[in-house]
Motif scaffolding. Sequence first.
Motif, mmCIF file in Angstrom:
data_model
loop_
_atom_site.group_PDB
_atom_site.id
_atom_site.type_symbol
_atom_site.label_atom_id
_atom_site.label_comp_id
_atom_site.label_asym_id
_atom_site.label_seq_id
_atom_site.Cartn_x
_atom_site.Cartn_y
_atom_site.Cartn_z
ATOM 1 N N THR A 25 7.065 3.550 8.899
ATOM 2 C CA THR A 25 6.536 2.516 9.790
ATOM 3 C C THR A 25 5.059 2.266 9.500
ATOM 4 O OG1 THR A 25 8.109 3.101 11.535
ATOM 5 C CG2 THR A 25 6.138 1.882 12.201
ATOM 6 N N THR A 26 4.305 3.349 9.318
ATOM 7 C CA THR A 26 2.871 3.223 9.035
ATOM 8 C C THR A 26 2.639 2.492 7.712
ATOM 9 O OG1 THR A 26 2.458 5.296 10.228
ATOM 10 C CG2 THR A 26 0.712 4.495 8.784
ATOM 11 N N LEU A 27 3.421 2.836 6.690
ATOM 12 C CA LEU A 27 3.268 2.201 5.377
ATOM 13 C C LEU A 27 3.441 0.689 5.453
ATOM 14 C CD1 LEU A 27 5.221 4.673 3.044
ATOM 15 C CD2 LEU A 27 2.747 4.360 3.176
ATOM 16 N N SER A 28 4.309 0.250 6.351
ATOM 17 C CA SER A 28 4.594 -1.184 6.443
ATOM 18 C C SER A 28 3.508 -1.952 7.194
ATOM 19 C CB SER A 28 5.948 -1.394 7.144
ATOM 20 O OG SER A 28 5.876 -1.025 8.515
ATOM 21 N N GLU A 29 2.571 -1.226 7.820
ATOM 22 C CA GLU A 29 1.596 -1.887 8.694
ATOM 23 C C GLU A 29 0.163 -1.854 8.186
ATOM 24 O OE1 GLU A 29 2.237 0.297 12.275
ATOM 25 O OE2 GLU A 29 3.964 -0.906 12.905
ATOM 26 N N VAL A 30 -0.108 -1.137 7.087
ATOM 27 C CA VAL A 30 -1.498 -0.957 6.647
ATOM 28 C C VAL A 30 -1.866 -1.945 5.546
ATOM 29 C CG1 VAL A 30 -1.528 1.468 7.309
ATOM 30 C CG2 VAL A 30 -0.845 0.836 4.982
ATOM 31 N N ASP A 31 -3.168 -1.994 5.242
ATOM 32 C CA ASP A 31 -3.678 -2.909 4.225
ATOM 33 C C ASP A 31 -3.719 -2.277 2.839
ATOM 34 O OD1 ASP A 31 -4.516 -5.170 6.057
ATOM 35 O OD2 ASP A 31 -5.689 -3.522 6.908
ATOM 36 N N VAL A 32 -3.840 -0.956 2.774
ATOM 37 C CA VAL A 32 -3.890 -0.238 1.496
ATOM 38 C C VAL A 32 -3.326 1.161 1.716
ATOM 39 C CG1 VAL A 32 -6.299 0.477 1.923
ATOM 40 C CG2 VAL A 32 -5.390 0.518 -0.409
ATOM 41 N N ILE A 33 -2.667 1.690 0.690
ATOM 42 C CA ILE A 33 -2.041 3.018 0.763
ATOM 43 C C ILE A 33 -2.731 3.942 -0.230
ATOM 44 C CG2 ILE A 33 0.085 4.335 0.369
ATOM 45 C CD1 ILE A 33 1.599 1.678 1.039
#
Length: 310
Positions: free
Chosen positions: A89-97
Amino acid sequence: MDIELADPATDFRSGFACLVGRPNAGKSTLTNALVGTKVAITSGRPQTTRHAIRGIINRPDAQLILVDTPGLHRPRTLLGQRLNDVVRTTLSEVDVIGFCMPADEPLGRGDRFIADELGRMAGRTPVVAILTKVDAVGDPDRVGARLLEVSGLGDFADIVPVSAVSSFQVGTLADVLVSRLPEGPRLYPDGELTDEPEQVMVAELIREAALEGVRDELPHSLAVVVEEMIPRENRPEDRPLLDVHVNVYVERPSQKAIVIGAGGSRLRDVGTRARTQIEALLGTPIYLDLHVKVAKDWQRDPKQLRRLGF
């Protein structure tokens, strides 16, 4: 010659970066180093992080909200599945990983598992590969060889070797992550370092203290719930005291005995270690009331997972 001045309204960047990696890849230690203070608990035990912890990096040119996630892994329990759900879920919501891989260990199945997961997001979110713990390697040639290995694992926007312990390239990594953020205003008040509720941070500090020196099978069975935090009545204004009532949950009676220790010695040590950090966090003296309870097989029980906050 006309000089064009920078416009803070358009040149300021803000957004979210997520640190992901297999368990014990150094994500929480790196989060603390980037933020400049402790916002995530750390331990040599895998899967220490169980929530998405936000640390806020405030700079003149940017505000970077760093999200430290649980280690992405092949789950064996319902808890493990839910921790993976938190990560995805977090991966789908951030600007950069930021994809963390430890320099002192060879690439393994866990790293390739995560690389495959991130590969499915190709084109949507930039991924920066982060080679952590380079201080534990020492030999520059070995670090170089590991960087080559990492580069072959995916199509990364950048690759940055760092050491949270020695602060090597921590600032460089922050620059790289900030460069991938969109332009925008501050999302949190300037100076704020985390948006974690105090009770969550208190519970995490107690769990960190409880993880020290326990047997290998016990860490995953530990859960901590702060039942209440209330000011002690009738205390002088210059001598406040906060009563903190906490339950530590394990899955079996044998584990309860381990946490408590002979004559309660181990639980007292946990309380002493945790109290110092909690008082520093809250800025007030506390009375820490710890109780150990058995919640049988809570990692596999949906009702108990909900009750424990998962």
